[in-house]
Motif scaffolding. Sequence first.
Motif, PDB file in Angstrom:
ATOM      1  N   UNK A 125       0.817  -1.206   0.000  1.00 57.03           N
ATOM      2  CA  UNK A 125       0.000   0.000   0.000  1.00 57.03           C
ATOM      3  C   UNK A 125       0.848   1.252   0.000  1.00 57.03           C
ATOM      4  N   UNK A 126       0.141   2.389   0.006  1.00 60.30           N
ATOM      5  CA  UNK A 126       0.825   3.670  -0.041  1.00 60.30           C
ATOM      6  C   UNK A 126       1.532   3.977   1.279  1.00 60.30           C
ATOM      7  N   UNK A 127       2.620   4.724   1.186  1.00 60.78           N
ATOM      8  CA  UNK A 127       3.237   5.332   2.363  1.00 60.78           C
ATOM      9  C   UNK A 127       2.329   6.450   2.845  1.00 60.78           C
ATOM     10  N   UNK A 128       2.102   6.518   4.152  1.00 63.31           N
ATOM     11  CA  UNK A 128       1.159   7.507   4.685  1.00 63.31           C
ATOM     12  C   UNK A 128       1.755   8.918   4.706  1.00 63.31           C
ATOM     13  N   UNK A 129       0.881   9.888   4.824  1.00 66.34           N
ATOM     14  CA  UNK A 129       1.250  11.297   4.925  1.00 66.34           C
ATOM     15  C   UNK A 129       1.731  11.577   6.349  1.00 66.34           C
ATOM     16  N   UNK A 130       3.030  11.772   6.564  1.00 63.87           N
ATOM     17  CA  UNK A 130       3.519  11.944   7.933  1.00 63.87           C
ATOM     18  C   UNK A 130       3.178  13.295   8.546  1.00 63.87           C
ATOM     19  N   UNK A 131       2.672  14.231   7.729  1.00 62.41           N
ATOM     20  CA  UNK A 131       2.274  15.538   8.246  1.00 62.41           C
ATOM     21  C   UNK A 131       0.816  15.557   8.700  1.00 62.41           C
ATOM     22  N   UNK A 132       0.101  14.484   8.435  1.00 61.03           N
ATOM     23  CA  UNK A 132      -1.346  14.451   8.658  1.00 61.03           C
ATOM     24  C   UNK A 132      -1.684  13.695   9.932  1.00 61.03           C
ATOM     25  N   UNK A 133      -2.346  14.365  10.836  1.00 59.30           N
ATOM     26  CA  UNK A 133      -2.780  13.701  12.068  1.00 59.30           C
ATOM     27  C   UNK A 133      -3.756  12.579  11.755  1.00 59.30           C
ATOM     28  N   UNK A 134      -4.630  12.813  10.791  1.00 57.35           N
ATOM     29  CA  UNK A 134      -5.647  11.822  10.454  1.00 57.35           C
ATOM     30  C   UNK A 134      -5.017  10.580   9.823  1.00 57.35           C
ATOM     31  N   UNK A 135      -4.034  10.776   8.925  1.00 56.32           N
ATOM     32  CA  UNK A 135      -3.400   9.631   8.269  1.00 56.32           C
ATOM     33  C   UNK A 135      -2.647   8.768   9.274  1.00 56.32           C
ATOM     34  N   UNK A 136      -1.961   9.398  10.208  1.00 53.53           N
ATOM     35  CA  UNK A 136      -1.226   8.649  11.226  1.00 53.53           C
ATOM     36  C   UNK A 136      -2.205   7.922  12.146  1.00 53.53           C
ATOM     37  N   UNK A 137      -3.296   8.596  12.508  1.00 51.21           N
ATOM     38  CA  UNK A 137      -4.301   7.961  13.369  1.00 51.21           C
ATOM     39  C   UNK A 137      -4.910   6.743  12.691  1.00 51.21           C
ATOM     40  N   UNK A 138      -5.154   6.832  11.392  1.00 51.86           N
ATOM     41  CA  UNK A 138      -5.683   5.688  10.651  1.00 51.86           C
ATOM     42  C   UNK A 138      -4.739   4.503  10.750  1.00 51.86           C
TER      43      UNK A 138
END
Length: 913
Positions: free
Chosen positions: A229-242
């Motif tokens: 899968x994709x590498x997550x957005x490390x600047x995004x609180x929502x992406x990290x929480x997911x």
Amino acid sequence: MKKVYSGLFRSAALAGVVGLSLSGVGAVAQVAAVERGFVSPPNEAKPMVRWWWFGPAVEKPEIRRELEQMKADGLGGAELAFVYPEVLDDAAKGLKNEAFLSPGMLGAVTYAQAEGRRLGLRIDLTLCSGWPYGGPATTLEEAAGRLRMVALPLANGALPMVKLGDGDQVVGRFVAQGDAKKWDAATAKPVTDGAVPAGSSSSSDRVALFFVAGHTKQMVKRAAVGAEGYVLDPFSKEAVATHLKAVGEPLVKAFGGTPPYAIFSDSLEAYGADWTPKLPEEFKKRRGYDLMVHLPELWAGGTAAADKVRHDYGRTLTELVDDNYLVQINDWAKAHGTKFRSQTYGEPAVSLSSQRLVDLAEGEGPQWRAFSTLRWATSANHDFGKTVTSGETFTWLHSPVFRATPLDMKAEADIDFIMGENQLIYHGWPYSAPQVGEPGWSLYAAAVFNDHNPWHPVMPAVSSYIGRMSYLMRQGKAANQVAVLLPTDDAWAGFSPGKVTVSGAMAKLISPGLMSAVLMAGYNLDYTDADAVNRVGVGHPVLVLPPTDRIPVETLRKIAAYVKGGGKVVAVGRVPSMDEEGAASAEVTRLAGELFGGEHFVADVGGLGEALRKLAAPDLLMTPGGSEAVGFIRRKLTDGDVYFVVNTSNEAVKATARFGTSYKVGAQWNPETGAEVGMVSAADTAIELAPYESAVYVFSGRPAGNAVGAGEFTAVNDLSRDWKVTFTSAAKTVNEAALTDWMADPATLHYSGEAVYSREFTLAAAPKGPVYLEIEGGKALPGSPSSPPEHRALGADGLPDPKVTGTGPGMHAYFEPPIREAALVTINGNAAGALWHPPYRLDVSKLLKPGVNHIEIKVYNTALNAWSALPPHDYKPLVEKYGDRFQMQDLNRVQALPSGLLGSIHLVTQGAQ
């Protein structure tokens, strides 16, 4: 044969210090406690391994067996790491790749952690598969983002159409003078409501600029089956929480009521991640102005105004990854009863001070005299008062896999220790299904430390040494004399879309010349940055500013207060002329002029060493030579000083040493056994170190034993001939009148494993003094071992780039030893110890008897000899099913190597008999 004793300090000055009085009972008690721990280090100081589970295709019996082997090897634990498959499912052989996070895979995790804890091992957990964080739960909307720019000519004065990909969004439209290849950002005007702004030139002289926010679409590297899968957005609180919910929760839940000791995040290799949907909003909130109207300047750079935008852009990205990645994961770890261990460097834009936000900072890289993310991590911990710094160790050790030797391990580990690492995590231990045979599974580019490695029987001795030194390097406080102020604001000002790494910038801003100038002058160093100075001040006697343009006014004020309190400063090359925003501040000019004038400024690194010596006495002064090869680190106890001294080179070092400690006398401790060797003087002491030899010196008011180095070595028995050699797994025995390379016999050319050398010798009487078994020989190989090269070319993030080929076999010892590659010795049936690094010498005094004695030397080589006889492995079926997830590196280096005992063997005594 006579030979000067190697590896111990000798000094005529000792006679004048033997009668010194002690200075306080407290010193005696503390040093004695540290010495007891040095002899028997606690479990928490033992090295760990990164335990790769391929597929994962693991079975409980093998999981248990490997954990028990780790325990027997003296390891303290393992970090579970789930990576790509090595084999297709094969029911007949009992091989099955369990999908990532499937019940079968999580059941294996539950079993492994329970068995590990039963054995008293620490179990850590990589909170993903492969790296960086991401996977199937990361949607395109929450994937790592990037900003790109499309320049198109105006079509008859109208705005052209721009082609967008999945997830792309145009966030800015401008018209500027110029063409698609060269345009002037100063003339760029925003497009509002689709209307092309009027210009002073014709449409043919203007260009439309489209700024498109999209995604890098980088996929998780080396993913297990089902973890793609994709590498997550490390600047995004929502992406990290997911990610924490989808991946972290089930993994930690598999540990039941006993959470992992730590969860782990590998180096931040989200390449090109430079945007996040909330960046415009966050930028305006944090910086006070609208980034979006400055996108042409951000992209083009080249002006003072553009540099300010780039600086503020970089600082904002750093704050976002701090808040939404590091803080969020660290808080999540605490809430789940564990700790967050983080490699906080690479891309995106973390700073040195970002590491204060995690429980356990980790680094990697034995670049002793260049910028290293290992020193980046140890420095942050020293700055912020944290005790333990782990390191991903041996990542690129002597490629290809199975080529690394115990001597290679020591060469790198000792450099890591003098840079402040005190928790080694071996990279690594491949789980290997017993059905697949030898040499078993291995990661594509890393050393192998499991028991498929022929020299593995020596591993307990290696790990004992490493655990002992790790314990010692945690005692007291770090006492490096020099702090180098990283020009983080300059790094931010150099940011641009696609180039957003502070640690990568430091690889250029902190030159190897500056590092060498400090180290060779007799000092050790840490890094610090403006944030750390503003928060905790400067904790070192001397502060060095590399060439720097920008610096916060608050930081200069802190430095001025530090100088007023007795601190020393020196600037190299140029002094700051601007504040962090790029403004020519009068206060910056005044303070910089006051602080960095006269002897506190040198034009280049060539004058730095002399300038430092005027400011503070060196901590370890070597004369007439040795400073290029010898490195050290000092730990400050309440009433004592601990020095760890290392010969990093492949040549013996002979020099005179003067320690900067306030104590006049100390003791040498044996890093192999923990025993006290004898007394040393802090002043004008002769030092002799064999290639890659290390020594420990503890100075305090505590009484020491006898002076060391009492005379020369003299041979009493020559055992170099007439050995019987039994190749254990080949059921072959030969008699060697003279020691011979295994490769000389076609029957043993491709032999990998154990060979037992045995013979008898006679002693007329028991020796009066200590007797040593010594294997002499070996030679230095060409190279620059005293200043380890960049064994892999660096990528934009400042990390070794495995895609670059032809850059050498990795970090290793530049030495051809007399034992290929390690040995265990027994005399008269009793274990004498391991031989795995120079000087190849063991004290065998207590094992000898008058009359006939029997000696056995079990010698172990690498797996390459046997591997080189095997046909190339066919990975095509694996690639067809799962894609090309890894590429075995340096397979052209898989060839048979010299093996066996190749030196001269003597019993030697020291001094008069």
